[in-house]
Design an enzyme around this catalytic site. Structure first.
Site, PDB file in Angstrom:
ATOM      1  N   GLY A   1       0.759  -1.246   0.000  1.00 23.22           N
ATOM      2  CA  GLY A   1       0.000   0.000   0.000  1.00 23.22           C
ATOM      3  C   GLY A   1       0.785   1.289   0.000  1.00 23.22           C
ATOM      4  O   GLY A   1       0.191   2.366  -0.149  1.00 23.22           O
TER       5      GLY A   1
ATOM      6  N   ARG B   1       2.910  -1.672  -5.904  1.00 26.06           N
ATOM      7  CA  ARG B   1       3.121  -0.402  -6.614  1.00 26.06           C
ATOM      8  C   ARG B   1       4.470   0.247  -6.293  1.00 26.06           C
ATOM      9  O   ARG B   1       5.150   0.739  -7.191  1.00 26.06           O
ATOM     10  CB  ARG B   1       2.000   0.555  -6.199  1.00 26.06           C
ATOM     11  CG  ARG B   1       1.956   1.845  -6.978  1.00 26.06           C
ATOM     12  CD  ARG B   1       0.975   2.834  -6.324  1.00 26.06           C
ATOM     13  NE  ARG B   1      -0.309   2.258  -6.051  1.00 26.06           N
ATOM     14  CZ  ARG B   1      -1.334   2.232  -6.906  1.00 26.06           C
ATOM     15  NH1 ARG B   1      -1.221   2.798  -8.083  1.00 26.06           N
ATOM     16  NH2 ARG B   1      -2.465   1.650  -6.576  1.00 26.06           N
TER      17      ARG B   1
ATOM     18  N   TYR C   1      -9.915   5.012 -12.223  1.00 24.83           N
ATOM     19  CA  TYR C   1      -9.824   5.736 -10.947  1.00 24.83           C
ATOM     20  C   TYR C   1      -9.590   7.225 -11.142  1.00 24.83           C
ATOM     21  O   TYR C   1      -9.149   7.888 -10.196  1.00 24.83           O
ATOM     22  CB  TYR C   1      -8.621   5.271 -10.114  1.00 24.83           C
ATOM     23  CG  TYR C   1      -8.305   3.822  -9.985  1.00 24.83           C
ATOM     24  CD1 TYR C   1      -9.189   2.922  -9.382  1.00 24.83           C
ATOM     25  CD2 TYR C   1      -7.058   3.341 -10.395  1.00 24.83           C
ATOM     26  CE1 TYR C   1      -8.827   1.599  -9.206  1.00 24.83           C
ATOM     27  CE2 TYR C   1      -6.703   2.016 -10.217  1.00 24.83           C
ATOM     28  CZ  TYR C   1      -7.593   1.150  -9.626  1.00 24.83           C
ATOM     29  OH  TYR C   1      -7.219  -0.144  -9.445  1.00 24.83           O
TER      30      TYR C   1
ATOM     31  N   CYS D   1     -13.698   3.453 -28.426  1.00 25.42           N
ATOM     32  CA  CYS D   1     -14.978   4.136 -28.620  1.00 25.42           C
ATOM     33  C   CYS D   1     -15.722   4.279 -27.298  1.00 25.42           C
ATOM     34  O   CYS D   1     -16.721   3.598 -27.046  1.00 25.42           O
ATOM     35  CB  CYS D   1     -15.810   3.374 -29.642  1.00 25.42           C
ATOM     36  SG  CYS D   1     -14.902   3.226 -31.175  1.00 25.42           S
ATOM     37  N   GLU D   2     -15.164   5.104 -26.428  1.00 25.07           N
ATOM     38  CA  GLU D   2     -15.744   5.419 -25.121  1.00 25.07           C
ATOM     39  C   GLU D   2     -15.343   6.847 -24.793  1.00 25.07           C
ATOM     40  O   GLU D   2     -14.162   7.207 -24.945  1.00 25.07           O
ATOM     41  CB  GLU D   2     -15.124   4.543 -24.004  1.00 25.07           C
ATOM     42  CG  GLU D   2     -15.432   3.072 -24.066  1.00 25.07           C
ATOM     43  CD  GLU D   2     -16.826   2.721 -23.588  1.00 25.07           C
ATOM     44  OE1 GLU D   2     -17.476   3.538 -22.914  1.00 25.07           O
ATOM     45  OE2 GLU D   2     -17.251   1.600 -23.898  1.00 25.07           O
TER      46      GLU D   2
ATOM     47  N   TYR E   1       0.020  -1.872 -12.119  1.00 25.54           N
ATOM     48  CA  TYR E   1      -1.392  -1.875 -12.524  1.00 25.54           C
ATOM     49  C   TYR E   1      -1.561  -1.241 -13.908  1.00 25.54           C
ATOM     50  O   TYR E   1      -2.552  -0.562 -14.180  1.00 25.54           O
ATOM     51  CB  TYR E   1      -2.263  -1.177 -11.451  1.00 25.54           C
ATOM     52  CG  TYR E   1      -2.010  -1.752 -10.072  1.00 25.54           C
ATOM     53  CD1 TYR E   1      -2.422  -3.049  -9.769  1.00 25.54           C
ATOM     54  CD2 TYR E   1      -1.313  -1.039  -9.103  1.00 25.54           C
ATOM     55  CE1 TYR E   1      -2.150  -3.611  -8.522  1.00 25.54           C
ATOM     56  CE2 TYR E   1      -1.030  -1.590  -7.858  1.00 25.54           C
ATOM     57  CZ  TYR E   1      -1.455  -2.877  -7.576  1.00 25.54           C
ATOM     58  OH  TYR E   1      -1.169  -3.430  -6.355  1.00 25.54           O
TER      59      TYR E   1
HETATM   60  C1  LIG Z   1      -2.859  -5.306  -4.122  1.00 24.74           C
HETATM   61  C2  LIG Z   1      -2.387  -5.896  -2.877  1.00 24.74           C
HETATM   62  C3  LIG Z   1      -1.098  -5.597  -2.403  1.00 24.74           C
HETATM   63  C4  LIG Z   1      -0.175  -4.611  -3.069  1.00 24.74           C
HETATM   64  O1  LIG Z   1      -0.617  -3.300  -2.898  1.00 24.74           O
HETATM   65  P1  LIG Z   1       0.256  -2.067  -3.398  1.00 24.74           P
HETATM   66  O2  LIG Z   1      -0.571  -0.889  -3.105  1.00 24.74           O
HETATM   67  O3  LIG Z   1       0.487  -2.249  -4.853  1.00 24.74           O
HETATM   68  O4  LIG Z   1       1.537  -2.071  -2.625  1.00 24.74           O
HETATM   69  C5  LIG Z   1      -0.671  -6.258  -1.259  1.00 24.74           C
HETATM   70  N1  LIG Z   1      -1.479  -7.151  -0.614  1.00 24.74           N
HETATM   71  C6  LIG Z   1      -2.717  -7.439  -1.044  1.00 24.74           C
HETATM   72  C7  LIG Z   1      -3.534  -8.417  -0.303  1.00 24.74           C
HETATM   73  C8  LIG Z   1      -3.218  -6.823  -2.184  1.00 24.74           C
HETATM   74  O5  LIG Z   1      -4.459  -7.106  -2.589  1.00 24.74           O
END
Ligand SMILES: *Cc1c(COP(=O)(O)O)cnc(C)c1O
Length: 416
Positions: A238, A276, A316, A342-343, A371
């Site tokens: 995250g 990410r 997003y 076509c959107e 992603y």
């Molecule tokens: C998507 C996900 C991650 C990775 O999240 P990032 O924001 O890309 O670091 C880690 N654990 C789980 C369970 C996820 O679904």
């Protein structure tokens, strides 16, 4: 790893012009040095806590060559499907460094992961606990599990990528998790080994991570008092990255110091699942300007990459910086950069100021490593684009461009 030489943008020692010429457009480009540096940064940040395992979240970018690079650096993997399991088996991952997350694991996925010998399942429901117990009994073994708890923390990110709120489909509410642990510890073919949480993605504020871990810590002590010994705390992924020039994401070192401080009290194994923050800024998407069009309100640049190649802006409203691959300083104009799909929502970026655009020239979409290609689709019957890894002066195709024949091969024409 961007460089600018004579107004030309380079990834490591190769210009985007050269890459577009050799590999065509659209095309994903990754810098090997950037991937390696991000991973080493994580390792370095957590070296003060030796019981740490980094399990790269495969879903962020699952290209086999990228997985192999992380594997060689000592990474483990966080997977969410049988397809991802097959990928990490293929590159020779160590099963003891693999965790399996996801809300809808099927019987065959569970069986395959048990047979491979993964470190643990991150269990997201009571039903899943029953399924894992039943399958591991059939296989005559014990499956290791961690329960994904939903700590009810607001990570203050986009609602689509907030995963730890009470209203989210993920995990088991932390207040119900004690029951789940008690049930799990009574099951004959389950060994409870961990506590897991993943609160969301693209998080800039470290406080939600600390709050979440504090709740896991609390649960850890409660379980210990009940005789359930937890060996692993998995804090998910995250950590946010820089997309806009003025974004200031937390450093890996700051993140680590906050986490390590709490982990030193708990003193068990720590698992991280970054996605990410390992790959996002190591990747780019090159696209070519096909047409320029003026309406009475807007200037449009129509490019050959669309929402089927990079979905984040449409899904997003995510921002990706877009720049020219050869910069120039004259005739600045403001454009909406749109794709061929076509959107109306097929917009890569609104109101981008660019100088002196010519038809056929290449634009670079930045921060496209996470992603990006993994979320691409065949909408409008467009084949998936190639992926290229740059290392120093060399570029390697790590995924070939899909052909239209491949796109049609599973379809069956019935007799009418
Ligand atoms: C998507 C996900 C991650 C990775 O999240 P990032 O924001 O890309 O670091 C880690 N654990 C789980 C369970 C996820 O679904």
């Amino acid at each position: 790893m961007l460089n600018v030489i004579d107004n030309k943008l380079f990834v490591e020692d190769v210009s985007f012009e050269y890459l577009a010429g050799v590999h065509g457009t659209p095309c994903y480009i990754y810098s090997k040095a950037a991937l390696v540096n991000e991973f080493l940064d994580y390792q370095d940040a957590f070296k003060g806590y030796s019981k740490t395992t980094i399990c790269y979240s495969v879903k962020a970018n699952s290209n086999l060559s990228i997985l192999k690079i992380f594997n060689s650096l000592g990474s483990g993997f966080d997977i969410v499907s049988e397809g991802e399991l097959d990928r990490i088996i293929k590159i020779g991952a160590d099963p003891k460094k693999v965790v399996f997350s996801g809300v809808a694991k099927s019987d065959s996925e569970i069986a395959k992961a048990i047979e491979f010998g993964i470190c643990f399942f991150n269990v997201e429901s009571f039903d899943e606990l029953l399924a894992i117990n039943r399958i591991s009994e059939d296989l005559g073994t014990k499956a290791r599990v961690s329960i994904r708890v939903n700590p009810d923390i607001d990570p203050k990110t986009h609602p689509y990528i907030s995963t730890g709120l009470k209203t989210s489909k993920f995990g088991i509410a932390i207040e119900d998790s004690l029951d789940a642990y008690i049930e799990a510890s009574k099951m004959n073919n389950i060994q409870v080994v961990g506590i897991d949480a993943h609160i969301g993605s693209q998080i800039f504020d470290l406080q939600p991570f600390e709050d979440s871990l504090a709740r896991l810590e609390n649960l850890f002590y409660k379980l210990r008092d009940m005789g359930i010994n937890i060996q692993f705390i998995d804090i998910g992924g995250g950590l946010g990255i820089k997309y806009k020039d003025d974004d200031i994401p937390p450093t890996k070192a700051d993140f680590a110091s906050k986490i390590i401080k709490i982990m030193k009290n708990i003193n068990c194994n720590l698992v991280l699942e970054p996605g990410r923050s390992l790959v996002g800024n190591a990747g780019y998407l090159i696209t070519k300007v096909v047409y320029e069009k003026k309406s009475n309100k807007k200037n449009f640049l129509i490019v050959d990459a669309g929402m089927n190649d990079i979905l984040r802006p449409s899904l997003y409203s995510a921002y990706h910086k877009i720049s020219k691959s050869i910069s120039s300083s004259k005739n600045k104009k403001v454009y909406d950069i749109v794709g061929p799909i076509c959107e109306t929502g097929d917009v890569l970026s609104y109101d981008v100021a660019l100088n002196d655009i010519k038809l056929g020239e290449n634009l670079v979409i930045h921060s496209a490593g996470a992603y990006g290609s993994v979320m691409s689709s065949n909408y409008n019957s467009r084949p998936k684009v190639p992926e290229v890894l740059v290392s120093g002066k060399t570029s390697y195709t790590i995924k070939k461009k899909e052909t239209i024949d491949q796109l049609l091969q599973n379809e069956v024409i019935i007799d009418d």
